[in-house]
Design a protein around this motif. Structure first.
Motif, PDB file in Angstrom:
ATOM      1  N   GLN A  92      -2.980   0.713  20.498  1.00 44.02           N
ATOM      2  CA  GLN A  92      -3.265  -0.715  20.644  1.00 44.02           C
ATOM      3  C   GLN A  92      -3.723  -1.321  19.326  1.00 44.02           C
ATOM      4  O   GLN A  92      -3.189  -2.325  18.869  1.00 44.02           O
ATOM      5  N   ASN A  93      -4.755  -0.698  18.716  1.00 42.18           N
ATOM      6  CA  ASN A  93      -5.358  -1.267  17.519  1.00 42.18           C
ATOM      7  C   ASN A  93      -5.349  -0.328  16.318  1.00 42.18           C
ATOM      8  O   ASN A  93      -5.836  -0.690  15.254  1.00 42.18           O
ATOM      9  N   GLY A  94      -4.844   0.861  16.473  1.00 41.82           N
ATOM     10  CA  GLY A  94      -4.883   1.831  15.389  1.00 41.82           C
ATOM     11  C   GLY A  94      -3.619   1.857  14.551  1.00 41.82           C
ATOM     12  O   GLY A  94      -2.585   1.281  14.921  1.00 41.82           O
ATOM     13  N   ASP A  95      -3.705   2.550  13.429  1.00 40.59           N
ATOM     14  CA  ASP A  95      -2.551   2.754  12.562  1.00 40.59           C
ATOM     15  C   ASP A  95      -1.822   4.041  12.940  1.00 40.59           C
ATOM     16  O   ASP A  95      -2.420   4.977  13.476  1.00 40.59           O
ATOM     17  N   ILE A  96      -0.528   4.091  12.601  1.00 44.76           N
ATOM     18  CA  ILE A  96       0.290   5.266  12.868  1.00 44.76           C
ATOM     19  C   ILE A  96       0.870   5.755  11.552  1.00 44.76           C
ATOM     20  O   ILE A  96       1.520   4.981  10.826  1.00 44.76           O
ATOM     21  N   SER A  97       0.642   7.027  11.248  1.00 42.23           N
ATOM     22  CA  SER A  97       1.154   7.632  10.021  1.00 42.23           C
ATOM     23  C   SER A  97       2.080   8.787  10.390  1.00 42.23           C
ATOM     24  O   SER A  97       1.654   9.739  11.047  1.00 42.23           O
ATOM     25  N   LEU A  98       3.333   8.699   9.941  1.00 40.93           N
ATOM     26  CA  LEU A  98       4.329   9.710  10.260  1.00 40.93           C
ATOM     27  C   LEU A  98       4.848  10.345   8.987  1.00 40.93           C
ATOM     28  O   LEU A  98       5.068   9.668   7.983  1.00 40.93           O
ATOM     29  N   LYS A  99       5.069  11.662   9.056  1.00 41.86           N
ATOM     30  CA  LYS A  99       5.703  12.394   7.968  1.00 41.86           C
ATOM     31  C   LYS A  99       6.878  13.172   8.541  1.00 41.86           C
ATOM     32  O   LYS A  99       6.755  13.784   9.618  1.00 41.86           O
ATOM     33  N   VAL A 100       7.997  13.136   7.827  1.00 39.99           N
ATOM     34  CA  VAL A 100       9.212  13.782   8.311  1.00 39.99           C
ATOM     35  C   VAL A 100       9.880  14.507   7.144  1.00 39.99           C
ATOM     36  O   VAL A 100       9.643  14.176   5.974  1.00 39.99           O
ATOM     37  N   PRO A 101      10.741  15.502   7.422  1.00 37.77           N
ATOM     38  CA  PRO A 101      11.516  16.132   6.356  1.00 37.77           C
ATOM     39  C   PRO A 101      12.538  15.143   5.787  1.00 37.77           C
ATOM     40  O   PRO A 101      12.938  14.186   6.459  1.00 37.77           O
ATOM     41  N   SER A 102      12.976  15.373   4.580  1.00 40.31           N
ATOM     42  CA  SER A 102      13.932  14.461   3.948  1.00 40.31           C
ATOM     43  C   SER A 102      15.286  14.463   4.654  1.00 40.31           C
ATOM     44  O   SER A 102      16.016  13.473   4.600  1.00 40.31           O
ATOM     45  N   ASP A 103      15.629  15.567   5.347  1.00 39.36           N
ATOM     46  CA  ASP A 103      16.923  15.663   6.029  1.00 39.36           C
ATOM     47  C   ASP A 103      16.797  15.426   7.536  1.00 39.36           C
ATOM     48  O   ASP A 103      17.617  15.896   8.323  1.00 39.36           O
ATOM     49  N   VAL A 104      15.770  14.698   7.951  1.00 32.53           N
ATOM     50  CA  VAL A 104      15.549  14.459   9.373  1.00 32.53           C
ATOM     51  C   VAL A 104      16.728  13.692   9.964  1.00 32.53           C
ATOM     52  O   VAL A 104      17.322  12.824   9.313  1.00 32.53           O
ATOM     53  N   LYS A 105      17.086  14.048  11.196  1.00 32.58           N
ATOM     54  CA  LYS A 105      18.148  13.371  11.924  1.00 32.58           C
ATOM     55  C   LYS A 105      17.587  12.918  13.265  1.00 32.58           C
ATOM     56  O   LYS A 105      17.280  13.741  14.127  1.00 32.58           O
ATOM     57  N   THR A 106      17.446  11.611  13.427  1.00 34.08           N
ATOM     58  CA  THR A 106      16.833  11.109  14.647  1.00 34.08           C
ATOM     59  C   THR A 106      17.114   9.620  14.812  1.00 34.08           C
ATOM     60  O   THR A 106      17.284   8.885  13.824  1.00 34.08           O
ATOM     61  N   GLY A 107      17.176   9.204  16.062  1.00 33.57           N
ATOM     62  CA  GLY A 107      17.138   7.782  16.332  1.00 33.57           C
ATOM     63  C   GLY A 107      15.704   7.305  16.182  1.00 33.57           C
ATOM     64  O   GLY A 107      14.762   8.052  16.461  1.00 33.57           O
ATOM     65  N   VAL A 108      15.512   6.074  15.743  1.00 34.71           N
ATOM     66  CA  VAL A 108      14.174   5.621  15.415  1.00 34.71           C
ATOM     67  C   VAL A 108      13.956   4.183  15.876  1.00 34.71           C
ATOM     68  O   VAL A 108      14.854   3.331  15.782  1.00 34.71           O
ATOM     69  N   TYR A 109      12.746   3.943  16.396  1.00 36.84           N
ATOM     70  CA  TYR A 109      12.324   2.593  16.755  1.00 36.84           C
ATOM     71  C   TYR A 109      10.850   2.466  16.377  1.00 36.84           C
ATOM     72  O   TYR A 109       9.988   3.182  16.922  1.00 36.84           O
TER      73      TYR A 109
END
Length: 435
Positions: free
Chosen positions: A354-371
Motif C-alpha cells: 500500500q505505502n511501501g517501496d518495492i525493490s526487485l533484482k533479476v538476472p540479466s537474461d531473465v525471461k518473464t512477462g512483467v507488470y
C-alpha cells in the motif's frame, strides 16, 4: 601408533570414556588401531566428549547423565553439587532409568525447563534405555537452598503403554524462593532417537529439543523460549505465547511454528512439504527454505529469508519483507512495509504494497512477462525488453510487457504510494562475498 597414543591421551580426559581409553591403550599394537584413520579417531573422541559438552544455545543447562547401571525405574538423589565455569552450583535432585521400547513417546508438562535429547547409540545400540534427571542450578555458595528444595520436593517419573512421563510438585513458597534466588530447575530426558515428543512448559520454562528423528513433535511454552536443534520429524508443531522460537541447523518435516506478543522466530534450514510460520510483533528470520508451499504471516514484525525454494505466501501489515533469493513462486503483501527480493528463477510472482517501496533484482537474461505499477518506476537498461509499454498519468506509472523471448513466467508488482526499482544482479553478486 601415533594415532593410538593421541587417542589415548585425549580420551583419558573424557570422564565417560575412561573404559574406552583403557581398552585403546591396551591394544596399541592391534591391527584395528593401526588401520584407524586420524579422522575416525577424532570422530570417536567427538562422540564420547559430547556427553560433557554444553549445548550451543543461549541457555546453559545441567547435563550430567545418570549411570547406565541403574535399575529399572530406580530413583536416586545427588547431594554433591558440580561447579560450572560460571561458578554456578549444579545439583542432581532426582534421577531415573527405564527399559523402554525403541518407539514410544516422552511427555513433559512442567513449569520448569525441559531438555529432550537421544541416548547415545554407541552405548545403547538397541535403543532400549531412557534416562530422566531432575537438576537444580543456582549461584548459592552454600547448600541451604538445595536442602530446602530437596525436603519439599515431590517428583516422579514413569513408563507405561510406551509412554514416558514425569511429574514434579513444589510448595508454592519454594517456587517463589527459586525465583528470588535466581535458581532454575530442569528436566533432562534422554530417550531413544525415534521417540515422539510432547513437551509443555508454563511460566518462563524453556524447552530444548535436539537430534530426534521421529513421527511427531509438539512443543508449547508460555513465556519461555523454545530451542530446536537438528530435528527430523513427520509433523512438528511449536507454539509459544510470548517466547522466542529458535530452530538451529536443520528442521526437516512439515512444521507449524507460531508465537505471539513480542516473540520472534529464527530458523536455520527448513526442509519439508509445508511450513506455516506466524508471529505478532516479533520478526521472522529464516535461512534456507526448501518446500512445496510455505505460509508466512506477521502483524508488525519484519520477515527475512536468505533463500526460498518453492512456493511462498508472505503477509505482513507494518513490517518489511526481504527475500534474499527466490527459486519458485512468491505472493507477498504488506501495508506500510517495503518489499525486496532477488528472482533467481521465478514462476509466478505477485507483490503488493500500500505505502511501501518495492525493490526487485533479476538476472540479466531473465525471461518473464512483467507488470509494474507505482508512483515511480525505474528499470535497469541492461534488461532485454520486448513489447514493453510505459504509460504515465498524473501520479501513476504503468510498465508492462515482457523481458526476453518466450516469457512463460509472470512478474507483477504494485504499490499505491511507493516506488518500484528493478536492477540486474548476478547469482555470484547475490552471495554478498567480501574481499
Amino acid at each position: 601408533m601415533s594415532v593410538c597414543r593421541n587417542m589415548h591421551s585425549l580420551l583419558s580426559s573424557c570422564g565417560r570414556a575412561t573404559s574406552l581409553s583403557t581398552r585403546i591403550a591396551n591394544c596399541q599394537g592391534s591391527k584395528f588401531l593401526q588401520q584407524t584413520t586420524r579422522w575416525s579417531a577424532l570422530r570417536i573422541l567427538q562422540t564420547c566428549t559430547s556427553k560433557r559438552s554444553v549445548f550451543n544455545t543461549t541457555i546453559s543447562f545441567c547435563q550430567k547423565q545418570e549411570d547406565s547401571s541403574s535399575k529399572h525405574g530406580h530413583s536416586v538423589s545427588e547431594e554433591q553439587p558440580q561447579q560450572s565455569e560460571k561458578h554456578q552450583a549444579c545439583h542432581k535432585l532426582r534421577s531415573w532409568s527405564f527399559n523402554v521400547d525403541s518407539f514410544g513417546k516422552i511427555v513433559i508438562q512442567t513449569q520448569f525447563n525441559a531438555i529432550v535429547k537421544p541416548v547415545s547409540p554407541l552405548e545403547y545400540p538397541a535403543a532400549d534405555k531412557a534416562f530422566i534427571t531432575l537438576t537444580m542450578k543456582s549461584k548459592e555458595k552454600d547448600d541451604s537452598l538445595f536442602e530446602t528444595v530437596t525436603n519439599s520436593l515431590q517428583a516422579n517419573a514413569g513408563y507405561e503403554d510406551e509412554q514416558l512421563f514425569v511429574a514434579v510438585h513444589f510448595l508454592e513458597n519454594i517456587v517463589d524462593e527459586l525465583k528470588k534466588r535466581d535458581a532454575s530447575v530442569t528436566w533432562l530426558a534422554e530417550v531413544p532417537i525415534s521417540f515422539n515428543a510432547d513437551i509443555q512448559t508454563s511460566d518462563h520454562g524453556t524447552i530444548l529439543l535436539e537430534n530426534l528423528e521421529n513421527q511427531r513433535c509438539v512443543i508449547k511454552s508460555e513465556h519461555g523460549n523454545c530451542h530446536i536443534n537438528k530435528i527430523k520429524s513427520g509433523d512438528v508443531k511449536i507454539t509459544s505465547l510470548s517466547g522466542n522460537i529458535i530452530c538451529k541447523k536443520v528442521l526437516q518435516g512439515n512444521a507449524e511454528i507460531t508465537t505471539h506478543g513480542a516473540g520472534s522466530i529464527t530458523t536455520g534450514r527448513l526442509q519439508g512439504q509445508t511450513f506455516l510460520l506466524s508471529s505478532e510483533a516479533g520478526d521472522i528470520n529464516c535461512n534456507d527454505v526448501y518446500t512445496v508451499k510455505a505460509g508466512i504471516k506477521t502483524t508488525s514484525g519484519h520477515i527475512e529469508f536468505a533463500n526460498v525454494h518453492g512456493e511462498c505466501d508472505i503477509e505482513t501489515d507494518e513490517g518489511n519483507v526481504d527475500v534474499g533469493s527466490l527459486d519458485g513462486s512468491l505472493n507477498a503483501v504488506t501495508n506500510t512495509g517495503n518489499i525486496s527480493t532477488y528472482l533467481v528463477r521465478h514462476k509466478e510472482v505477485n507483490i503488493s504494497s500500500q505505502n511501501g517501496d518495492i525493490s526487485l533484482k533479476v538476472p540479466s537474461d531473465v525471461k518473464t512477462g512483467v507488470y509494474l505499477e507505482a508512483s515511480t518506476v525505474s528499470v535497469s537498461k541492461e534488461l532485454h525488453t520486448q513489447s514493453v509499454e510505459e504509460n504515465h498519468s498524473s501520479d501513476r506509472v504503468v510498465y508492462s510487457g515482457a523481458w526476453g523471448n518466450e516469457a512463460n513466467n509472470q512478474l507483477k508488482a504494485v504499490t499505491k504510494q511507493g516506488g518500484i526499482t528493478v536492477a540486474v544482479q548476478s547469482w555470484f553478486d547475490s552471495l554478498k562475498l567480501t574481499k
